[in-house]
Design an enzyme around this catalytic site. Sequence first.
Site, PDB file in Angstrom:
ATOM      1  N   GLY A  25       0.816  -1.207   0.000  1.00  0.00           N
ATOM      2  CA  GLY A  25       0.000   0.000   0.000  1.00  0.00           C
ATOM      3  C   GLY A  25       0.844   1.249   0.000  1.00  0.00           C
ATOM      4  O   GLY A  25       2.051   1.186  -0.229  1.00  0.00           O
ATOM      5  N   ASN A  26       0.211   2.385   0.221  1.00  0.00           N
ATOM      6  CA  ASN A  26       0.934   3.660   0.290  1.00  0.00           C
ATOM      7  C   ASN A  26       0.299   4.537   1.359  1.00  0.00           C
ATOM      8  O   ASN A  26      -0.697   4.170   1.964  1.00  0.00           O
ATOM      9  CB  ASN A  26       0.957   4.337  -1.091  1.00  0.00           C
ATOM     10  CG  ASN A  26      -0.429   4.631  -1.609  1.00  0.00           C
ATOM     11  OD1 ASN A  26      -1.154   5.451  -1.061  1.00  0.00           O
ATOM     12  ND2 ASN A  26      -0.827   3.925  -2.668  1.00  0.00           N
TER      13      ASN A  26
END
Length: 204
Positions: A25-26
């Site tokens: 993810g980020n």
Amino acid sequence: LLHGKRIVVTAGGTREALDPVRYLGNRSSGIMGYAVAQAAIDAGADVILISGPTSLPSPYGAARVDVQTAVQMKDAVSEAVKGAQAIVMSAAVADYRPKDVRSEKIKKSELGATLSLDLVTNPDIIAGIGEPGLLKIGFAAETSNLVVHAQRKLKEKGLDLVVANDAEQAIGSKDNRVTLVWPDGRVEEMPLLPKEDVAPMLIE
Ligand code: C5P
């Protein structure tokens, strides 16, 4: 102002599953996209908000579609843009996803000291949209050469406006300093403001 117009807004980051419990993810918070959705509603538009996972409350009046992965976001966007006048693509879409999603939790005991992952590219959502007459607005979060990168994205993705910002400053933050990069070459720098105040300027 925008009565009778439909605007699609994407927000937040995608999560690309590795196994049943883990993902890549980020740090995207979704705050910018949710603020854009709210500003568009305030201006009278019908808003479809396509959102990655976030704990933010839905803007009142938005039709919200929750997604996890880039591929799911692409499918949701393809549906939502039918009959829409504009899309604001503020989501931080993962460029790559794991080639295989394991059906069982990955076990450290079976892998040893290193784990290599094969990743494949995700589709570029906004570049792939071809609805005639749809206004396409993208974001560009960069760590250097903001305007140059934004101008390239404007051309390569066929956008009508790129909202460029400093990735390290903007992602996960409540405030944003954006630079608007237009197809005619104009570059407009905005001051550092809360994202709630940046959003109405973008909608205007
Ligand atoms: O990741 P990148 O800097 O290329 O993102 C620029 C714009 O393109 C953003 O508006 C982002 O939401 C969009 N994008 C997309 N599909 C991707 C990657 C980015 O629509 N796979």
